[in-house]
Design a protein around this motif. Structure first.
Motif, mmCIF file in Angstrom:
data_model
loop_
_atom_site.group_PDB
_atom_site.id
_atom_site.type_symbol
_atom_site.label_atom_id
_atom_site.label_comp_id
_atom_site.label_asym_id
_atom_site.label_seq_id
_atom_site.Cartn_x
_atom_site.Cartn_y
_atom_site.Cartn_z
ATOM 1 N N ALA A 178 3.936 -9.567 -3.477
ATOM 2 C CA ALA A 178 5.359 -9.472 -3.883
ATOM 3 C C ALA A 178 5.496 -10.403 -4.892
ATOM 4 C CB ALA A 178 6.253 -9.487 -2.541
ATOM 5 N N ALA A 179 5.128 -11.560 -4.695
ATOM 6 C CA ALA A 179 5.166 -12.898 -5.592
ATOM 7 C C ALA A 179 4.477 -12.488 -6.797
ATOM 8 C CB ALA A 179 4.825 -14.072 -4.926
ATOM 9 N N TRP A 180 3.252 -12.047 -6.736
ATOM 10 C CA TRP A 180 2.649 -11.568 -8.048
ATOM 11 C C TRP A 180 3.380 -10.452 -8.917
ATOM 12 C CZ3 TRP A 180 -0.079 -13.176 -11.807
ATOM 13 C CH2 TRP A 180 -0.955 -12.523 -12.397
ATOM 14 N N GLU A 181 3.823 -9.527 -8.070
ATOM 15 C CA GLU A 181 4.725 -8.409 -8.756
ATOM 16 C C GLU A 181 5.837 -8.985 -9.480
ATOM 17 O OE1 GLU A 181 6.165 -3.946 -7.832
ATOM 18 O OE2 GLU A 181 5.544 -5.190 -6.119
ATOM 19 N N ALA A 182 6.549 -9.922 -8.536
ATOM 20 C CA ALA A 182 7.846 -10.315 -9.296
ATOM 21 C C ALA A 182 7.524 -11.307 -10.380
ATOM 22 C CB ALA A 182 8.785 -11.086 -8.149
ATOM 23 N N LEU A 183 6.471 -11.899 -10.480
ATOM 24 C CA LEU A 183 6.206 -12.769 -11.726
ATOM 25 C C LEU A 183 5.864 -11.786 -12.931
ATOM 26 C CD1 LEU A 183 3.361 -13.769 -13.578
ATOM 27 C CD2 LEU A 183 5.303 -15.446 -13.130
ATOM 28 N N VAL A 184 4.978 -10.670 -12.713
ATOM 29 C CA VAL A 184 4.886 -9.734 -13.716
ATOM 30 C C VAL A 184 6.015 -9.057 -14.408
ATOM 31 C CG1 VAL A 184 3.511 -7.700 -14.316
ATOM 32 C CG2 VAL A 184 2.635 -9.496 -13.038
ATOM 33 N N ALA A 185 6.906 -8.659 -13.275
ATOM 34 C CA ALA A 185 7.992 -7.993 -13.600
ATOM 35 C C ALA A 185 9.279 -8.962 -14.339
ATOM 36 C CB ALA A 185 9.130 -7.742 -12.418
ATOM 37 N N LEU A 208 -1.743 -17.528 -6.402
ATOM 38 C CA LEU A 208 -1.400 -16.497 -5.484
ATOM 39 C C LEU A 208 -2.089 -15.233 -5.830
ATOM 40 C CD1 LEU A 208 2.411 -16.665 -5.313
ATOM 41 C CD2 LEU A 208 0.886 -17.140 -3.442
ATOM 42 N N ARG A 209 -2.282 -14.978 -7.036
ATOM 43 C CA ARG A 209 -3.398 -14.135 -7.573
ATOM 44 C C ARG A 209 -4.729 -14.189 -7.049
ATOM 45 N NH1 ARG A 209 -6.516 -10.973 -7.911
ATOM 46 N NH2 ARG A 209 -6.646 -9.213 -9.633
ATOM 47 N N ASP A 210 -5.234 -15.371 -7.172
ATOM 48 C CA ASP A 210 -6.586 -15.805 -6.606
ATOM 49 C C ASP A 210 -6.676 -15.391 -5.065
ATOM 50 O OD1 ASP A 210 -7.153 -17.180 -8.936
ATOM 51 O OD2 ASP A 210 -6.656 -18.981 -8.003
ATOM 52 N N ASP A 211 -5.466 -15.333 -4.332
ATOM 53 C CA ASP A 211 -5.636 -14.994 -2.972
ATOM 54 C C ASP A 211 -5.599 -13.647 -2.638
ATOM 55 O OD1 ASP A 211 -5.419 -17.627 -2.175
ATOM 56 O OD2 ASP A 211 -3.335 -17.835 -1.913
ATOM 57 N N LEU A 212 -5.290 -12.757 -3.643
ATOM 58 C CA LEU A 212 -5.451 -11.191 -3.692
ATOM 59 C C LEU A 212 -6.379 -10.658 -3.751
ATOM 60 C CD1 LEU A 212 -1.849 -10.634 -5.433
ATOM 61 C CD2 LEU A 212 -2.278 -10.427 -2.723
ATOM 62 N N ALA A 213 -7.478 -11.403 -4.356
ATOM 63 C CA ALA A 213 -8.783 -10.729 -4.674
ATOM 64 C C ALA A 213 -9.423 -10.273 -3.413
ATOM 65 C CB ALA A 213 -9.646 -11.888 -5.473
ATOM 66 N N GLY A 214 -9.816 -9.294 -3.478
ATOM 67 C CA GLY A 214 -10.622 -8.549 -2.066
ATOM 68 C C GLY A 214 -9.640 -7.968 -1.045
ATOM 69 N N ASP A 225 -1.763 -5.674 -12.241
ATOM 70 C CA ASP A 225 -2.662 -6.277 -13.209
ATOM 71 C C ASP A 225 -2.575 -5.740 -14.330
ATOM 72 O OD1 ASP A 225 -3.327 -8.183 -11.179
ATOM 73 O OD2 ASP A 225 -5.412 -7.239 -10.820
ATOM 74 N N ARG A 226 -2.626 -4.181 -14.658
ATOM 75 C CA ARG A 226 -2.480 -3.712 -15.932
ATOM 76 C C ARG A 226 -1.123 -3.984 -16.666
ATOM 77 N NH1 ARG A 226 -5.178 -2.925 -19.524
ATOM 78 N NH2 ARG A 226 -6.820 -2.454 -18.010
ATOM 79 N N TRP A 252 -7.363 -13.769 -14.994
ATOM 80 C CA TRP A 252 -6.008 -13.843 -15.111
ATOM 81 C C TRP A 252 -5.445 -15.133 -15.654
ATOM 82 C CZ3 TRP A 252 -8.620 -12.214 -10.919
ATOM 83 C CH2 TRP A 252 -8.806 -12.711 -9.889
ATOM 84 N N TRP A 253 -6.198 -16.232 -15.358
ATOM 85 C CA TRP A 253 -5.929 -17.395 -15.800
ATOM 86 C C TRP A 253 -5.958 -17.809 -17.308
ATOM 87 C CZ3 TRP A 253 -4.102 -21.746 -12.757
ATOM 88 C CH2 TRP A 253 -4.232 -21.432 -11.507
ATOM 89 N N ARG A 254 -6.636 -16.876 -17.927
ATOM 90 C CA ARG A 254 -6.745 -17.192 -19.410
ATOM 91 C C ARG A 254 -5.756 -16.241 -20.171
ATOM 92 N NH1 ARG A 254 -12.112 -16.082 -17.625
ATOM 93 N NH2 ARG A 254 -12.255 -14.018 -18.268
ATOM 94 N N ARG A 255 -4.759 -15.545 -19.401
ATOM 95 C CA ARG A 255 -3.732 -15.132 -20.035
ATOM 96 C C ARG A 255 -2.201 -15.448 -19.823
ATOM 97 N NH1 ARG A 255 -6.263 -10.328 -21.807
ATOM 98 N NH2 ARG A 255 -4.076 -9.559 -22.628
ATOM 99 N N VAL A 256 -1.481 -15.298 -20.951
ATOM 100 C CA VAL A 256 -0.009 -15.857 -21.099
ATOM 101 C C VAL A 256 0.692 -15.009 -22.173
ATOM 102 C CG1 VAL A 256 -0.530 -17.686 -22.762
ATOM 103 C CG2 VAL A 256 1.151 -17.887 -21.023
#
Length: 270
Positions: A178-185, A208-214, A225-226, A252-256
């Motif tokens: 939810a936190a990752w989705e909120a950031l992207v929104a 937080l995105r790191d923690d979502l892998a897998g 992510d898209r 994802w760390w390389r994008r802004v």
């Protein structure tokens, strides 16, 4: 409907009544203004304004209620109009339950975020002591108040997270998703509510995105992510590294976003 305003200067009650009548295009006889401990009030008037004296940077708390059918402008417009009419600063809350979540508008119509601090203090007359401890833009009537970013308001501002919300019935709420989705929104909406975002908070979202892998949220994560990829550019992580320190070697760390979300941050890195 009504307003809750905090006023920088003390204002004569008759002047306040006249201003409120003018604001709503009513005769002054339609307005009742009285202090919090005043008992002889006429609650049947179109406007009832209860005044609570304060001390510090804000001297009056105005609690206004309008009778049914009374036409009133939006809070933002009313605050700016009163500030100009009374030649003072008006503060009003923009997000509930946060002392920093106030707008402060001056007699010139300029509006900025302000952080308020009462700390539960009272003076010898049992009036609340409230100070304005920070603003996001200079305020002429408060020349000594520090000008700095107030990120608490941004953190309190809630973004829609429909993909994460849809998963709540399958078990514990996926808070990281939810936190990752909120950031992207937020970034796809132009970094609302104020058009900027702190680099440290951006870094925390990527962690937080790191923690979502897998995790088991593969489908929802791919969709989020898209959206993130479509709304950002690949700078190799250079901008975030410059603002916060070295970054991990993950895509994802390389994008802004371009422009950078912290470019308009008050007092922040450009």
């Amino acid at each position: 409907m009504g307003y809750l305003f905090l006023v920088h200067h003390d204002v004569a009650r008759s002047v306040l009544a006249a201003a409120l009548a003018e604001l709503l295009s009513l005769p002054v006889t339609a307005v009742d203004v009285g202090d919090i401990d005043q008992v002889d009030r006429d609650w049947g008037r179109s406007i009832s304004c209860t005044v609570t004296p304060m001390t510090g940077d804000l001297r009056l708390h105005l609690d206004m209620w309008f009778a049914a059918g009374t036409v009133s402008p939006p809070e933002e417009e009313a605050a700016a109009w009163l500030a100009a009419r009374l030649g003072t600063l008006i503060a009003y809350q923009s997000v509930t339950s946060r002392p920093s979540a106030y707008w402060l508008v001056g007699p010139d119509g300029h509006r900025t975020r302000a952080r308020l601090d009462s700390g539960g203090d009272f003076d010898e007359q049992e009036r609340t002591v409230t100070w304005i401890t920070a603003v996001e833009a200079p305020v002429g009537l408060l020349p000594t108040v520090p000008v700095t970013a107030i990120p608490e308001v941004i953190h309190e501002y809630r973004m829609p997270t429909p993909l994460s919300d849809a998963l709540t019935g399958t078990g514990p709420r996926p808070d990281r998703l939810a936190a990752w989705e909120a950031l992207v929104a937020r970034l796809t909406a132009g970094w609302c509510p104020d058009g900027w975002y702190p680099p440290g908070s951006y870094r925390e979202a990527l962690e937080l995105r790191d923690d979502l892998a897998g995790t088991e949220f593969t489908s929802a994560l791919e969709m989020i992510d898209r959206r993130f990829i479509d709304a950002t550019v690949n700078d190799g992580g250079a901008a975030l590294a410059q603002a916060t320190g070295p970054v991990p070697d993950r895509w994802w760390w390389r994008r802004v976003t371009d422009p950078l979300p912290w470019r308009r941050m008050p007092g922040g890195p450009g």
